[in-house]
Enzyme design. Sequence first.
Site, short mmCIF file in Angstrom:
data_model
loop_
_atom_site.label_atom_id
_atom_site.label_comp_id
_atom_site.label_asym_id
_atom_site.label_seq_id
_atom_site.Cartn_x
_atom_site.Cartn_y
_atom_site.Cartn_z
N GLY A 10 0.92 -1.05 -0.01
CA GLY A 10 -0.01 -0.01 0.14
C GLY A 10 1.06 1.12 0.15
O GLY A 10 1.72 1.33 0.91
N ALA A 11 0.87 2.11 -1.07
CA ALA A 11 1.64 3.22 -1.18
C ALA A 11 0.86 4.40 -1.17
O ALA A 11 1.35 5.45 -1.93
CB ALA A 11 2.46 3.08 -2.63
N GLY A 12 -0.33 4.27 -0.22
CA GLY A 12 -1.04 5.46 -0.41
C GLY A 12 -0.50 6.71 0.64
O GLY A 12 0.69 6.93 0.83
N GLY A 15 1.31 4.68 3.45
CA GLY A 15 2.50 3.87 2.67
C GLY A 15 3.70 4.90 2.54
O GLY A 15 4.65 4.61 2.82
N ARG A 83 -11.51 5.54 5.64
CA ARG A 83 -12.94 6.00 5.56
C ARG A 83 -13.11 7.50 5.09
O ARG A 83 -12.15 8.30 5.03
CB ARG A 83 -13.47 5.82 6.96
CG ARG A 83 -12.57 6.50 8.04
CD ARG A 83 -13.37 6.04 9.41
NE ARG A 83 -12.50 6.24 10.55
CZ ARG A 83 -12.84 6.51 11.50
NH1 ARG A 83 -14.18 6.29 11.87
NH2 ARG A 83 -11.90 6.79 12.66
N ILE A 119 -2.19 -2.30 9.25
CA ILE A 119 -3.01 -1.00 9.63
C ILE A 119 -4.06 -0.87 9.00
O ILE A 119 -4.92 0.14 9.49
CB ILE A 119 -1.90 0.28 9.31
CG1 ILE A 119 -0.42 0.20 9.74
CG2 ILE A 119 -2.52 1.53 9.65
CD1 ILE A 119 0.44 1.37 9.22
N THR A 120 -4.49 -1.47 7.99
CA THR A 120 -5.79 -1.58 7.32
C THR A 120 -7.05 -1.58 8.37
O THR A 120 -7.03 -2.70 9.10
CB THR A 120 -5.77 -2.51 6.17
OG1 THR A 120 -4.85 -2.31 5.39
CG2 THR A 120 -7.06 -2.38 5.38
N HIS A 176 -9.71 -1.23 18.13
CA HIS A 176 -9.49 0.05 17.51
C HIS A 176 -10.87 0.42 17.01
O HIS A 176 -11.12 0.61 15.80
CB HIS A 176 -8.43 -0.21 16.44
CG HIS A 176 -7.97 1.02 15.98
ND1 HIS A 176 -7.69 2.24 16.37
CD2 HIS A 176 -8.00 1.62 14.64
CE1 HIS A 176 -7.31 3.25 15.89
NE2 HIS A 176 -7.36 3.00 14.60
#
Length: 320
Positions: A10-12, A15, A83, A119-120, A176
Amino acid sequence: MARPKIALIGAGQIGGTLAHLAALKELGDVVLFDISEGTPQGKALDIAESGPSEGFDATMKGTNDYADIAGADVCIVTAGVPRKPGMSRDDLLGINLKVMKSVGEGIKQYAPDAFVICITNPLDAMVWALQKFSGLPAEKVCGMAGVLDSARFRHFLATEFNVSMKDVTAFVLGGHGDTMVPLARYSTVAGIPLPDLVEMGWTTQEKLDAIIQRTRDGGAEIVGLLKTGSAFYAPATSAIEMAEAYLKDQKRVLPCAAYVKGALGLDGMYVGVPTVIGAGGIERVVDIKMNKDEQAMFDKSVDAVNGLVEACKGIDSSLA
Ligand code: APR
C-alpha cells in the site's frame, strides 16, 4: 551485514509516510508495493531524491509486482480504502477483506519470514484475516492501533497538564473502534496515575472523561477535518515505532492488536493488548489485571471485535 528489507504493501497516504520515515531513520531498504501503477514508483523516486539532502543510506523501490517484496524482514500493510466523513471503520470491512486476501497470499509466497504489521481498518478483524490468509505464525502478525490511540491520549493529556508528552504514559486496550478502552488507572505523568492527578487538582474528572472520549473519537476527528481521507502521519509513526522495536530487538512494551490465547481471560483472538515486541515478534502479552468497570468495557470491546470477525466469516467462507 545487509540492510534489513522493509516492504510496504500500500503506497497511499500512510504507505508514503512510512517510506519517508523508514528512510529518515535508516531502518533499512524500502520496497513500496501498490496495485496503482506509477504511485509506488513515483513516491519511491521522490523519497530517494531527498536522500542526498537528508544524508540517509537506504534504497527505495516502487513496484506493482509482489516478487519484489521477496525476503522482506518487515511488511507493513496499509492496502485498502480509508474512510470518509460519516463512515465508521467497520464500514470498510467488505472491501478491505478482499484486499487482505490478496495481500496475505502475496506475503505467504514471497515474505513468509517477515514480521507483519497491519494498519488497514477495521483493524482487529483485518489483522485476524491477514494472519489466516498468510498462514504466518500468529506471533509474527500484529496490528497497529494501540500505539496510535495511546499517542493521541498522551498528546491530549500533556496539553491538559502543560507538561512534556515524554513524561506522560498512557494505556489503551481493546478493539480499535468506538469501544476502545483508555485505562486511566494505568496512565501516568512521571509515574503518578491519572486518578491521583485528579485528586491533586491537576484536572477534573469531567475534563478527564472528555479527553477519554476525544481519544476514542480521535480518528473520526481527523477524518472530519481532512474530509478526503483519514489520518496518516501519526499512524505511520506508530507503526514505525513497532517495526523498529522488532528490527532492533528492543523488547519495547507497546499496546498492539495481538493474538491472545490465555492472557486476559481470552481464548484465541486478535485484540488490543499490551505486548513486548522484540526479535521474536510479539514475544509476550502482558496479562494485566482489570477492575470490574475496566473488565466490563474490555468485554464490550471484545464482543464488538468478535462481531466483525463473524461478519468476515460470513463474507469469505474460507475463513469460517
Ligand atoms: N493491493 C495493494 N494495494 C492496494 C490494494 C490491493 N489489493 N487495494 C488498494 N490498494 C492501495 C491503493 O491503491 C492506495 O494507494 O492502498 C492504498 C491506500 O492508500 P490511501 O487510500 O491513501 O489510504 P491510507 O490513508 O494510506 O489508509 C490505508 O489504513 O488507517 C487505515 O483506514 C485506513 O484502511 C485504511 C488504510
